[in-house]
Design an enzyme around this catalytic site. Structure first.
Site, short mmCIF file in Angstrom:
data_model
loop_
_atom_site.label_atom_id
_atom_site.label_comp_id
_atom_site.label_asym_id
_atom_site.label_seq_id
_atom_site.Cartn_x
_atom_site.Cartn_y
_atom_site.Cartn_z
CG ASP A 93 -29.45 55.51 45.46
OD1 ASP A 93 -30.63 55.79 45.78
OD2 ASP A 93 -28.48 55.80 46.16
CG PHE A 97 -25.39 58.65 49.96
CD1 PHE A 97 -25.37 58.81 51.33
CD2 PHE A 97 -24.20 58.33 49.31
CE1 PHE A 97 -24.18 58.66 52.06
CE2 PHE A 97 -23.01 58.18 50.03
CZ PHE A 97 -23.02 58.34 51.40
CG ASP A 266 -25.79 49.60 47.55
OD1 ASP A 266 -26.60 49.86 48.45
OD2 ASP A 266 -24.97 50.44 47.11
CB CYS A 304 -10.83 31.98 46.85
SG CYS A 304 -11.87 32.73 45.59
CB CYS A 306 -12.77 33.25 42.11
SG CYS A 306 -11.28 34.25 42.32
CB CYS A 309 -8.16 32.17 43.83
SG CYS A 309 -8.26 33.70 44.80
CG HIS A 335 -10.38 37.55 45.13
ND1 HIS A 335 -10.47 36.19 45.33
CD2 HIS A 335 -10.30 38.11 46.36
CE1 HIS A 335 -10.42 35.93 46.63
NE2 HIS A 335 -10.32 37.07 47.28
#
Lengths: 374, 374
Positions: A93, A97, A266, A304, A306, A309, A335
């Site tokens: 970016d 901003f 994003d 989940c 992952c 988890c 996570h």
């Protein structure tokens, strides 16, 4: 062409599309969520972990990297890919901003913007040309134009001026852009004013950028207002160009954004809330610091699979966060990023099988209820 | 036998020995350095990363885990292995040292010790029996007796009383110890007084523990004094039992400890200094926050092939630390643990090939010069 976007499948019922964004650093399957690596690191995770999650595209920030460590240090590493050792695709970016939200804004006119650093108060002056050159050196696969992002709420005239200046600056960024292996994307502004959004989009589309971002949303307006604005803006953008909705990362808004034809997103949301112990689950947000989880053997999310988890209990993660252990922040961050990555994978799978509308209808009410208020 | 120690090779010239410590959770090759995971996590790294570094044994702390999260929560996970999801071997210190150094000590007598928590000021009373029961529940492969660790310097009479009480408590811990699948190690005290060290060791050896630690060193005395004390103490311990030098982790002292016949070591040093940006290298300590590294493309250590040194520059790591990024702490911690792990691997290789004395003679002057002052 530094990047090449192609649609592999259009949703028969909605504006959603399945696509691929080819870059010098791999092909990104879209729709995709892009984790934020503002200062040259996605907070708390490594490149290896991101690759494990199948993340192909992350984002850095020119404003932050310009202030620290300074562009010359990144240049010595051959660019941001080398500096942070990230093998995948990278977008920076411009920091428009951040200049408007973080820095002490001193003066803005058509020439550029002068502001004081949020770190040491030092005065800086950035022009569209300079921001483009800085991003050329940083060398991400995709750079962004310098835009003017008005606050919310803002008066019509103020937003109109910002649209005009954003168009002026976009043209100058395009002229200054000097790297054939890097794409430069434009940013549509216009606040929540339908005609200004359309004006901004049209002016930028005429300049023929390889991709278009929608900026200035998710800055305090309601989600309904954001969705309405998106609905007016996205169709003005050329079908064949990739579309990027900036600053959006809550699960409900990702699903809605895809439906409106957005390809990449994003947001700092998943990583930021993780560091406060807040995680995304199939049952909505869960604040794992809460004392009710003190002896809870369940994983963060029962649905989940992952790494976190599969291996750690809520009680353990709560203990880590309560005792200030870095591992706690690592686990919640991992996570949350995985959660969003899985959501996008599911969305892509639904698109690939021509069942996105059903998927949307099934998921949308729950996601809006669980995440809509954030 | 919950643990089984066997010597695979004795150094022909020194007291050093190569060995194996078999536990229910894997066999640990000794001499070994044991990373400290006080609160149920080796700070900033995961089990996966420790396994990658070939770490087979880590340490938790009963005092800390008793205060937070509380033993009943660990019990619900079936013990500390399950709580922190650590598949390797685990040792818990009783926390004697922490009670005396961290807690607000109220009263100590033969019955036990009352102290206020360093977290919330709450008053607690721990006896040898209770500490043993707590460690039974925590369920590490190796538990430690509750000992009394006098400060340094301390008068002869004070240290003598601590030795007597440590022996008394060791006997009671052994009687209270109620888990056949867990080993209980004794801790030799005696400060820097040669006869008290010998007395403490003899008394504990008579009680026949499966392993012996040397405590109360590396608490402020000079390294020469520590080495002299070690030289007097280690030979009193039975040859066939594993020996653990507590609180020692600087590279020079590890090499010296091995030479004196020590098999395992632990210390917060590598992880603690890492979080201050201080790393161990083949050229000695390096403070990577230093501005001279701002644009340095070299890895932390040119002679290191760890994941961090293979992938990241000093300039990048300095930037991460300077901007408060968690990844910076992860990378310095990983490197320091790898550095010590490699040192121990090299020491073991030298022992296996009957060339430890040459290795010692070659390495010792440099390590003493680089690390001796810390």
């Amino acid at each position: 062409m530094p990047v090449k976007y192609s649609i592999t499948r259009n949703c028969p019922q909605t504006a959603a599309r399945l696509g691929e964004l080819e870059t010098r650093h791999g092909t990104v399957k879209t729709p995709a969520f892009m984790p934020v690596g503002t200062q040259g690191t996605v907070k708390a995770v490594t490149a290896r972990e991101l690759e494990e999650m199948d993340t192909g595209l992350i984002l850095g920030n020119c404003y932050h990297l310009f202030l620290r460590p300074g562009i010359e240090i990144i240049a010595r590493h051959g660019g941001l890919h080398g500096f942070m050792n990230w093998p995948g695709a990278l977008l920076t970016d411009s920091g428009g901003f951040q200049i408007f939200s973080l820095g002490g804004l001193r003066k803005i006119d058509d020439r550029g913007v002068s502001f004081t650093s949020h770190i040491d108060g030092k005065l800086h002056f950035l022009t569209p040309e300079r921001v483009t050159r800085l991003q050329n050196i940083i060398g991400a696969d995709i750079a962004m134009v310098l835009d003017q992002c008005p606050p919310y709420p803002a008066e019509y005239e103020e937003v109109k001026d910002a649209v005009k200046r954003t168009s002026l600056w976009a043209r100058r960024c395009k002229q200054a852009h000097a790297r054939e292996d890097q794409a430069l994307f434009a940013i549509v502004q216009g606040g929540v004013y339908e005609d200004l959004r359309r004006l901004s989009a049209q002016e930028l589309v005429e300049m023929d950028f390889p991709g278009y971002a929608i900026g200035g949303l998710s800055v305090g307006e309601s989600k309904n207002l954001m969705y309405a604005t998106l609905k007016n803006t996205a169709p003005v953008l050329p079908e064949e160009k990739v579309r990027y909705l900036m600053g959006v990362g809550s699960p409900d808004a990702l699903l809605e954004g895809v439906k409106q034809g957005i390809d990449i997103f994003d947001c700092v949301l998943p990583t930021r809330i993780a560091r406060n112990g807040r995680v995304m689950t199939s049952q909505g947000y869960l604040s794992v610091r809460n004392s009710v989880y003190a002896a809870d053997l369940d994983p963060l999310d029962r649905d989940c699979s992952c790494h976190v988890c599969s291996n750690y209990s809520r009680a353990y993660i709560r203990h880590l966060l309560n005792t200030g252990e870095i591992l706690g922040l690592r686990l919640t961050t991992y996570h949350n990023l995985y959660y969003l990555d899985r959501l996008m994978r599911n969305i892509r799978a639904a698109l690939a099988e021509d069942r996105f509308e059903q998927y949307y209808n099934k998921m949308s009410p729950g996601l809006n209820q669980m995440y809509g208020g954030f």
